[in-house]
Scaffold this motif. Sequence first.
Motif, mmCIF file in Angstrom:
data_model
loop_
_atom_site.group_PDB
_atom_site.id
_atom_site.type_symbol
_atom_site.label_atom_id
_atom_site.label_comp_id
_atom_site.label_asym_id
_atom_site.label_seq_id
_atom_site.Cartn_x
_atom_site.Cartn_y
_atom_site.Cartn_z
ATOM 1 N N THR A 197 0.750 19.196 -4.901
ATOM 2 C CA THR A 197 -0.106 18.047 -5.147
ATOM 3 C C THR A 197 -0.699 17.584 -3.821
ATOM 4 N N GLU A 198 -1.887 17.023 -3.882
ATOM 5 C CA GLU A 198 -2.558 16.529 -2.679
ATOM 6 C C GLU A 198 -2.919 15.061 -2.844
ATOM 7 N N ARG A 199 -2.886 14.353 -1.736
ATOM 8 C CA ARG A 199 -3.354 12.971 -1.731
ATOM 9 C C ARG A 199 -4.136 12.749 -0.447
ATOM 10 N N GLU A 200 -5.333 12.165 -0.562
ATOM 11 C CA GLU A 200 -6.129 11.834 0.622
ATOM 12 C C GLU A 200 -5.532 10.588 1.273
ATOM 13 N N MET A 201 -5.254 10.698 2.553
ATOM 14 C CA MET A 201 -4.617 9.598 3.269
ATOM 15 C C MET A 201 -5.280 9.366 4.619
ATOM 16 N N GLY A 202 -5.300 8.104 4.998
ATOM 17 C CA GLY A 202 -5.573 7.739 6.376
ATOM 18 C C GLY A 202 -4.234 7.544 7.074
ATOM 19 N N ILE A 203 -4.254 7.252 8.347
ATOM 20 C CA ILE A 203 -3.007 7.122 9.096
ATOM 21 C C ILE A 203 -2.138 5.987 8.558
ATOM 22 N N GLU A 204 -2.749 4.871 8.137
ATOM 23 C CA GLU A 204 -1.949 3.761 7.617
ATOM 24 C C GLU A 204 -1.293 4.134 6.289
ATOM 25 N N ASP A 205 -2.017 4.893 5.452
ATOM 26 C CA ASP A 205 -1.421 5.372 4.200
ATOM 27 C C ASP A 205 -0.213 6.254 4.497
ATOM 28 N N TYR A 206 -0.371 7.126 5.467
ATOM 29 C CA TYR A 206 0.688 8.062 5.838
ATOM 30 C C TYR A 206 1.919 7.309 6.347
ATOM 31 N N LEU A 207 1.701 6.323 7.198
ATOM 32 C CA LEU A 207 2.817 5.539 7.722
ATOM 33 C C LEU A 207 3.480 4.715 6.616
ATOM 34 N N THR A 208 2.681 4.232 5.676
ATOM 35 C CA THR A 208 3.256 3.511 4.532
ATOM 36 C C THR A 208 4.157 4.429 3.725
ATOM 37 N N TYR A 209 3.721 5.689 3.560
ATOM 38 C CA TYR A 209 4.577 6.669 2.875
ATOM 39 C C TYR A 209 5.913 6.813 3.605
ATOM 40 N N LEU A 210 5.878 6.937 4.923
ATOM 41 C CA LEU A 210 7.110 7.083 5.693
ATOM 42 C C LEU A 210 8.017 5.866 5.520
ATOM 43 N N ARG A 211 7.415 4.690 5.456
ATOM 44 C CA ARG A 211 8.209 3.467 5.280
ATOM 45 C C ARG A 211 8.794 3.352 3.872
#
Length: 265
Positions: A197-211
């Motif tokens: 699966t793919e999701r388009e992310m910006g850096i803030e989206d990516y960091l939110t995922y990590l959190r």
Amino acid sequence: LFIKQAEQYAAARPNYPIKLFEFIASKTPCHDLAWDVGAGSGQASRSLAGIYKNVIATDTSSKQLEFAAKLPNVRYELTPPTMSSSEIEHLVAPESSVDLVTVAQALHWFELTTFYSNVKHVLKKPNGVIAAWCYTNPEVNAVVDEVFRRFYEERLGPYWDKARRLVEDGYRGIEFPFEKIMDESTESQSFPVRFVTEREMGIEDYLTYLRSTSAYQTAKEKGLELLTAEMEGEFAGSWKEDGKEKKAVRFPIYLLIGRVGGDGV
């Protein structure tokens, strides 16, 4: 583990590809009723609602269910972590009435002996289907992935529950007492069946995922901030390297799928 970051979880987690649900649905003779267990904020429930006449979505977290999409053919139920057969029939569905049981990114948390007994109780016999899948670590590009690898191993590593190892192994080591269904479209006939699966992310989206990860939350409850300013800076620097603000972030998916026989086995 996901109650306190329920909003982050709903915002940052990937949706699942339609090909995954089409494959699963092609294995169930009827599309009347699906039970989505550990539904969380309803990522899988939404897709199931487009295929099955009715969906029962259950979770042990009311906070997670608050963020689930409200759809006319989806019934959300708050349930205890374990249920007897009579509780299953009261809260979920009668015996031998469910076409499909799904578990998205949650099977590794379950007490499997009791859960599998409940699954065999509610699934139609023969040919009722259980489908459980997990997704593993995000893949962006070589530069971001190297920063992630160090963060995952050195920072998150000590705070993962031992159940995380089952995810890292793509569910290959998890008990699955059902008649396995293979992907007949491939020569390898591999199991678990693999999707992406793919999701388009910006850096803030990516960091939110990590959190939104359970390891991050566990560390935070111990008073430790794993995503320090320095760590965020490393991720931001690697993210800028290719000049693209938004990126396609890929998550490999591993699907366990099987049938219950006429005798409930």
